[in-house]
Design a protein around this motif. Structure first.
Motif, PDB file in Angstrom:
ATOM      1  N   UNK A   1       4.637   2.960  19.557  1.00 35.82           N
ATOM      2  CA  UNK A   1       4.437   3.176  17.968  1.00 35.82           C
ATOM      3  C   UNK A   1       5.038   1.602  17.853  1.00 35.82           C
ATOM      4  N   UNK A   2       4.168   1.372  16.168  1.00 38.07           N
ATOM      5  CA  UNK A   2       4.128  -0.345  15.548  1.00 38.07           C
ATOM      6  C   UNK A   2       5.112   0.072  14.902  1.00 38.07           C
ATOM      7  N   UNK A   3       6.431  -0.365  14.567  1.00 42.07           N
ATOM      8  CA  UNK A   3       7.081  -0.371  13.606  1.00 42.07           C
ATOM      9  C   UNK A   3       6.725  -1.676  11.939  1.00 42.07           C
ATOM     10  N   UNK A   4       5.844  -1.716  12.184  1.00 40.67           N
ATOM     11  CA  UNK A   4       5.418  -2.928  11.239  1.00 40.67           C
ATOM     12  C   UNK A   4       4.626  -1.788  10.208  1.00 40.67           C
ATOM     13  N   UNK A   5       2.988  -0.821  10.640  1.00 41.73           N
ATOM     14  CA  UNK A   5       2.517  -0.272  10.405  1.00 41.73           C
ATOM     15  C   UNK A   5       2.799   1.362   9.922  1.00 41.73           C
ATOM     16  N   UNK A   6       3.218   1.864   8.857  1.00 45.06           N
ATOM     17  CA  UNK A   6       2.963   2.988   8.248  1.00 45.06           C
ATOM     18  C   UNK A   6       1.271   3.525   7.537  1.00 45.06           C
ATOM     19  N   UNK A   7       0.868   4.798   8.356  1.00 48.52           N
ATOM     20  CA  UNK A   7      -0.130   4.865   7.356  1.00 48.52           C
ATOM     21  C   UNK A   7       0.552   6.473   6.696  1.00 48.52           C
ATOM     22  N   UNK A   8       0.234   5.731   5.289  1.00 49.99           N
ATOM     23  CA  UNK A   8       0.695   6.903   3.793  1.00 49.99           C
ATOM     24  C   UNK A   8      -0.529   8.092   4.402  1.00 49.99           C
ATOM     25  N   UNK A   9      -1.883   7.942   3.932  1.00 52.49           N
ATOM     26  CA  UNK A   9      -3.078   8.631   4.048  1.00 52.49           C
ATOM     27  C   UNK A   9      -4.421   8.136   4.147  1.00 52.49           C
ATOM     28  N   UNK A  10      -5.211   9.254   5.011  1.00 52.66           N
ATOM     29  CA  UNK A  10      -6.016   9.068   5.733  1.00 52.66           C
ATOM     30  C   UNK A  10      -7.283   9.727   4.956  1.00 52.66           C
ATOM     31  N   UNK A  11      -8.328   8.692   4.136  1.00 54.65           N
ATOM     32  CA  UNK A  11      -9.253   9.935   3.823  1.00 54.65           C
ATOM     33  C   UNK A  11     -10.740   9.713   4.105  1.00 54.65           C
TER      34      UNK A  11
ATOM     35  N   UNK B   1      -4.803   4.385   3.461  1.00 57.19           N
ATOM     36  CA  UNK B   1      -4.015   4.147   3.163  1.00 57.19           C
ATOM     37  C   UNK B   1      -2.685   3.639   3.744  1.00 57.19           C
ATOM     38  N   UNK B   2      -1.993   2.195   4.334  1.00 61.27           N
ATOM     39  CA  UNK B   2      -0.452   2.099   5.334  1.00 61.27           C
ATOM     40  C   UNK B   2       0.517   1.321   4.449  1.00 61.27           C
ATOM     41  N   UNK B   3       1.137   1.219   4.595  1.00 63.09           N
ATOM     42  CA  UNK B   3       2.338   0.127   3.831  1.00 63.09           C
ATOM     43  C   UNK B   3       2.021  -1.207   5.946  1.00 63.09           C
ATOM     44  N   UNK B   4       2.344  -1.631   5.533  1.00 62.29           N
ATOM     45  CA  UNK B   4       2.369  -3.380   6.103  1.00 62.29           C
ATOM     46  C   UNK B   4       3.765  -4.131   5.915  1.00 62.29           C
ATOM     47  N   UNK B   5       4.919  -3.988   6.945  1.00 66.08           N
ATOM     48  CA  UNK B   5       5.813  -5.140   7.253  1.00 66.08           C
ATOM     49  C   UNK B   5       4.749  -6.606   7.167  1.00 66.08           C
TER      50      UNK B   5
ATOM     51  N   UNK C   1       5.750 -11.008   7.558  1.00 63.23           N
ATOM     52  CA  UNK C   1       6.621 -11.366   8.595  1.00 63.23           C
ATOM     53  C   UNK C   1       7.766 -12.191   7.220  1.00 63.23           C
ATOM     54  N   UNK C   2       7.617 -11.945   5.854  1.00 60.90           N
ATOM     55  CA  UNK C   2       8.913 -12.265   5.393  1.00 60.90           C
ATOM     56  C   UNK C   2       9.950 -10.648   5.257  1.00 60.90           C
ATOM     57  N   UNK C   3       9.333  -9.777   5.658  1.00 60.96           N
ATOM     58  CA  UNK C   3      10.432  -8.878   5.672  1.00 60.96           C
ATOM     59  C   UNK C   3       9.705  -7.720   4.386  1.00 60.96           C
ATOM     60  N   UNK C   4       8.979  -8.254   4.512  1.00 58.73           N
ATOM     61  CA  UNK C   4       8.344  -7.012   2.483  1.00 58.73           C
ATOM     62  C   UNK C   4       7.598  -6.317   3.076  1.00 58.73           C
ATOM     63  N   UNK C   5       7.254  -4.899   2.403  1.00 55.11           N
ATOM     64  CA  UNK C   5       6.847  -4.037   2.720  1.00 55.11           C
ATOM     65  C   UNK C   5       5.851  -4.382   1.949  1.00 55.11           C
ATOM     66  N   UNK C   6       4.530  -3.619   2.093  1.00 59.29           N
ATOM     67  CA  UNK C   6       3.049  -4.075   1.051  1.00 59.29           C
ATOM     68  C   UNK C   6       2.262  -2.908   1.594  1.00 59.29           C
ATOM     69  N   UNK C   7       1.945  -1.942   0.683  1.00 60.02           N
ATOM     70  CA  UNK C   7       1.029  -1.076   0.019  1.00 60.02           C
ATOM     71  C   UNK C   7      -0.292  -1.844   0.613  1.00 60.02           C
ATOM     72  N   UNK C   8      -0.425  -1.065   0.843  1.00 60.58           N
ATOM     73  CA  UNK C   8      -2.785  -1.998   1.723  1.00 60.58           C
ATOM     74  C   UNK C   8      -3.393  -0.282   2.091  1.00 60.58           C
ATOM     75  N   UNK C   9      -4.674  -1.064   1.773  1.00 60.48           N
ATOM     76  CA  UNK C   9      -5.391   0.011   1.875  1.00 60.48           C
ATOM     77  C   UNK C   9      -7.011  -0.656   2.311  1.00 60.48           C
TER      78      UNK C   9
END
Length: 193
Positions: free
Chosen positions: A1-11, A24-28, A30-38
């Motif tokens: 399991x990848x702890x740098x990516x969390x899937x939020x929603x698949x449409x 839509x997913x959250x991506x950790x 390299x700076x240590x912050x989470x970004x929501x991307x789509x």
């Protein structure tokens, strides 16, 4: 399991031909912050491709067929010269490429060699393509090829000298990535030497 990516929603946006999803997913970062991307991802399954080569004749077998996406993106005829290829469906890569080789080219190959695998368009398409090579000879020709009628492929089989095929990359007559990769592999590995 990848702890740098969390899937939020698949449409699912489309499942007409294959499946196009918006993920839509959250991506950790390299700076240590989470970004929501789509992003959108097109799932058409995985595939296999092969370069048939004849060392005695210094020739390769390629195909030519109409490809709508190239036509709508500026290819005036829509015709593309390619290495034989197909989707795995439920087969393993080796069985798939043997079947596709006979359907598309008319050659029945029994021994194929996997040389590598690659993502072909990883920014938008999920497909992994398995690359093979195999020797062919005239006596292996069991039918005319051309593809399967119900798939409406209308494939023309081409036998070309390797040097001629490589020159066609330079002139733009061959623009298909998998084919370019296989032809360059054949040259680099001296398959026809």
């Amino acid at each position: 399991m990848n702890d740098h990516v969390k899937i939020r929603q698949t449409e699912v946006l489309s499942d007409n031909w294959y499946t196009l999803c918006k993920v839509t997913y959250d991506y950790l970062t390299p700076a240590g912050t989470w970004q929501t991307q789509s992003r959108e991802a097109y799932d058409r399954g995985n595939g296999a491709t092969i370069l048939l080569y004849n060392p005695a004749q210094k020739t390769v077998i390629l195909t030519r067929q109409f490809r709508l996406p190239t036509f709508v993106n500026g290819n005036p005829s829509g015709m593309l010269i390619e290495a034989c290829a197909g989707l795995l469906d439920k087969d393993n890569p080796e069985d798939c490429i043997k079947r596709e080789t006979e359907e598309e080219t008319g050659y029945k190959v029994t021994e194929v060699r996997k040389i590598f695998e690659a993502y072909m368009s990883p920014g938008s398409v999920t497909e992994i393509l398995y690359f093979f090579v195999a020797e062919y000879a005239k006596e292996m020709k069991v039918n005319e090829g051309g593809g399967v009628e119900h798939e409406q492929e209308n494939i023309e089989v081409l036998e070309l000298g390797l040097d001629e095929a490589l020159a066609m990359i330079k002139t733009g007559e061959i623009k298909d990535a998998k084919t370019i990769m296989l032809l360059q592999y054949a040259k680099l590995e001296n398959l026809l030497a």
